[in-house]
Each structure stands twice: as C-alpha cells, then as structure tokens.
Design an enzyme around this catalytic site. Structure first.
Site, PDB file in Angstrom:
ATOM      1  N   LYS A 236       0.859  -1.196   0.000  1.00 44.86           N
ATOM      2  CA  LYS A 236       0.000   0.000   0.000  1.00 44.86           C
ATOM      3  C   LYS A 236       0.887   1.235   0.000  1.00 44.86           C
ATOM      4  O   LYS A 236       1.868   1.310   0.748  1.00 44.86           O
ATOM      5  CB  LYS A 236      -0.866  -0.031   1.247  1.00 44.86           C
TER       6      LYS A 236
HETATM    7  C1  R5P Z   1      -3.057   4.364   8.772  1.00 43.87           C
HETATM    8  O1  R5P Z   1      -3.597   4.891   9.682  1.00 43.87           O
HETATM    9  C2  R5P Z   1      -3.677   3.256   8.141  1.00 43.87           C
HETATM   10  O2  R5P Z   1      -2.792   2.392   7.506  1.00 43.87           O
HETATM   11  C3  R5P Z   1      -4.810   3.605   7.231  1.00 43.87           C
HETATM   12  O3  R5P Z   1      -5.441   2.399   6.988  1.00 43.87           O
HETATM   13  C4  R5P Z   1      -4.414   4.225   5.914  1.00 43.87           C
HETATM   14  O4  R5P Z   1      -3.762   5.433   6.118  1.00 43.87           O
HETATM   15  C5  R5P Z   1      -5.606   4.392   4.966  1.00 43.87           C
HETATM   16  O5  R5P Z   1      -6.504   5.288   5.444  1.00 43.87           O
HETATM   17  P1  R5P Z   1      -6.707   6.712   4.782  1.00 43.87           P
HETATM   18  O6  R5P Z   1      -7.386   6.468   3.463  1.00 43.87           O
HETATM   19  O7  R5P Z   1      -7.571   7.435   5.738  1.00 43.87           O
HETATM   20  O8  R5P Z   1      -5.370   7.356   4.571  1.00 43.87           O
END
Ligand code: R5P
Length: 293
Positions: A203
């Site tokens: 990711k």
């Molecule tokens: C971090 O807090 C996590 O990995 C979240 O799942 C990630 O940042 C995705 O969330 P967002 O779309 O709010 O950035």
C-alpha cells in the site's frame, strides 16, 4: 464411508479435453501456495482484479478518529459495499459480528502513538491469533527512511515468514515520515524494497507525477491509501487515476468514512475501482445515492 454395494462404473473421463491450467489473475502471485492465492482472491475481485479495502484501523495510533468514534453504528453499514475490512483485532473482536463473512485484513503492527515517534513499531499480533481470527491478510507498517527503518522492515519480514507458514499474505503499508518527499522516486524505493523482501502486496500513496513508474517497477499489486479528506470528486479522480496508472485498488479510509455520505461514497469508489467508471459518472452516482438518502 461410501456404500460399497452397487458401485457404478466410472465413465465420465472426458478423454481429449485437456485439464485447464490457468495462471493466477493477480500480478506476481502465480507461484504462491493455494491458501495464499485463495485468500488474495477473497480480497481482490477475480473479475476486475481490483479491491476496495475499507480502512478503519486509524485508532491503533490515533485513538477515536473522526468518523470512527462508533464503528458499530457508522462503519458496519458500509460492509456490504467493501471487498475487505482493514482493522485492528480489538475492534474486530469487540464490534464486528463473527457472522460477517467479509474478508479481514488485520492491522498487525503497532506500539507507538501520535504523541511519540511513529516508526517505533513492533509486530502487535501473533500469527496464531491471525489464524484464529481467520484473517485474509496481515498489514504491517514499513517506514523506509524513518528513524526505525530497520526495525519496521524486520517486522515485515518476520510477519512474511510467519504468514508463509500459515498461508496468510502480508500487506506492507509504506508510511511516509513528515520530512520525506512524497515523490515517485521515494515511492519506487519504498514499494520495491517491500516487494523484494517478500510482501505479497503493497500500500502506498498516489502521486500525480510518475505514479505509473511506481506500479510498473513493483512486481506485486499496489493499492493506494486515500490520505486526508478531500472533496468527493477529487477523491474519485484520484482513485480513477491510480487505477488507470496500474494500481489494483484502494485501501481507503477518511475519504469514505468522513464523507458527507459514506454509503454513497464507497459505492462510487467501487464503480471506479471495479468498473473503470469515470470520475464524472462516479460523482454523479455519488450525488444520486446521497440524495436518495
Ligand atoms: C493508517 O492509519 C492506516 O494504515 C490507514 O489504513 C491508511 O492510512 C488508509 O486510510 P486513509 O485512506 O484514511 O489514509
């Protein structure tokens, strides 16, 4: 045991019809074991090849984030529209009904809060607990260039080793430190290191310039985080551009659960991710669904 009396003679051999031996649909995943592939096929839709992961794990380092104060009331209704739910084991066990069959990606690293140095994490979930929770993947934060870079990379490689033994894929989540440039060069470095060291998918964040170089030199699927809340049309455009430039989906949190209409937004994101819907049409869909309440 089957009844041995009156056994019928086998005859449907279909001789001349070769058994199909297809490759696995997901980039870089063809040599994985059956269990790994099966779990990945629960996360990534085999038809579109993509996924809408609903990320609600923010509380693991920042507590009750806006929109996640009551996951039971505000997030569970979104489950039918997500391909997978990314969350902590605390929320899973306390709030999510076990009858829910949506695949789970468990947040498996932790140990620091927003009050301290974020890269100082450890593995926070034992592999046997991930097995017990029947998760489809484990997510670990990796801080390339961060203060605890090596520790976070070793968290990832240990989790990958444990996951391989159990048939559970590992998602490497690239975290960008405050002082680091969010450019293609950095994301190529971070995602490629994670993939080289065995992450099954990665990711990262979307960037306008050169995102296609990030996806093309990463040998495993990339999903994008949504990042901070932006207007719905802009978030849909970002998701669209990411898919067009080689991402295999989104792991989106705030741009869904902080939307004026989370239920409409997650469906619009799904249309972009799975059906290549344009941002304009998806935004229309968002508005229509929002107005229907
Ligand atoms: C971090 O807090 C996590 O990995 C979240 O799942 C990630 O940042 C995705 O969330 P967002 O779309 O709010 O950035």
């Amino acid at each position: 045991m089957a009844d041995l009396d009156g056994v019928k003679e086998a005859k449907n051999f279909h001789a001349g019809v070769p058994q199909q031996s297809d490759g696995f649909f997901l980039k870089g995943s063809n040599s994985l074991d059956w269990g790994m592939k099966n779990r990945l096929a629960r996360i990534f839709n085999p038809k579109s090849g993509n996924t809408v992961m609903l990320a609600v794990d923010h509380g693991y380092f920042q507590g009750p984030t806006t929109g996640l104060e009551r996951i039971d009331l505000d997030i569970l209704p979104l489950v039918p529209y997500a391909d997978t739910l990314m969350l902590t084991r605390g929320i899973l066990r306390s709030v999510v009904p076990p009858s829910m069959t949506l695949p789970i990606v468990i947040r498996a690293s932790g140990g620091s809060s927003i009050l301290k140095e974020l890269s100082n994490e450890e593995i926070a979930v034992a592999i046997d607990d991930s097995i017990r929770m029947n998760v489809s993947a484990m997510a670990v934060q990796v801080f390339i260039g961060g203060e605890y870079e090596k520790q976070s990379i070793h968290n990832m490689t240990r989790l990958i080793d444990q996951g391989i033994r159990a048939g559970i894929p590992t998602l490497a989540v690239t975290a960008v430190g405050k002082d680091m440039a969010r450019d293609a060069r950095y994301f190529r470095l971070a995602t490629r290191i994670c993939a080289e060291l065995g992450a099954h998918y990665v990711k990262t964040y979307y960037i306008e310039d050169g995102f296609e170089t990030v996806t093309s030199c990463c040998p495993v699927p990339i999903v994008i985080a949504g990042g901070k809340k932006i207007p719905e049309f802009d978030a849909l455009t970002m998701a669209y551009n990411a898919i067009q430039k080689g991402a295999n989906g989104v792991d989106m949190g705030r741009n869904i659960f902080q939307s004026e209409s989370p239920k409409a937004m997650i469906q619009a994101v799904g249309a972009v991710v799975h059906n290549n819907e344009t941002p304009e049409k998806a935004f229309q869909m968002y508005n229509d669904l929002k107005n229907q309440g």
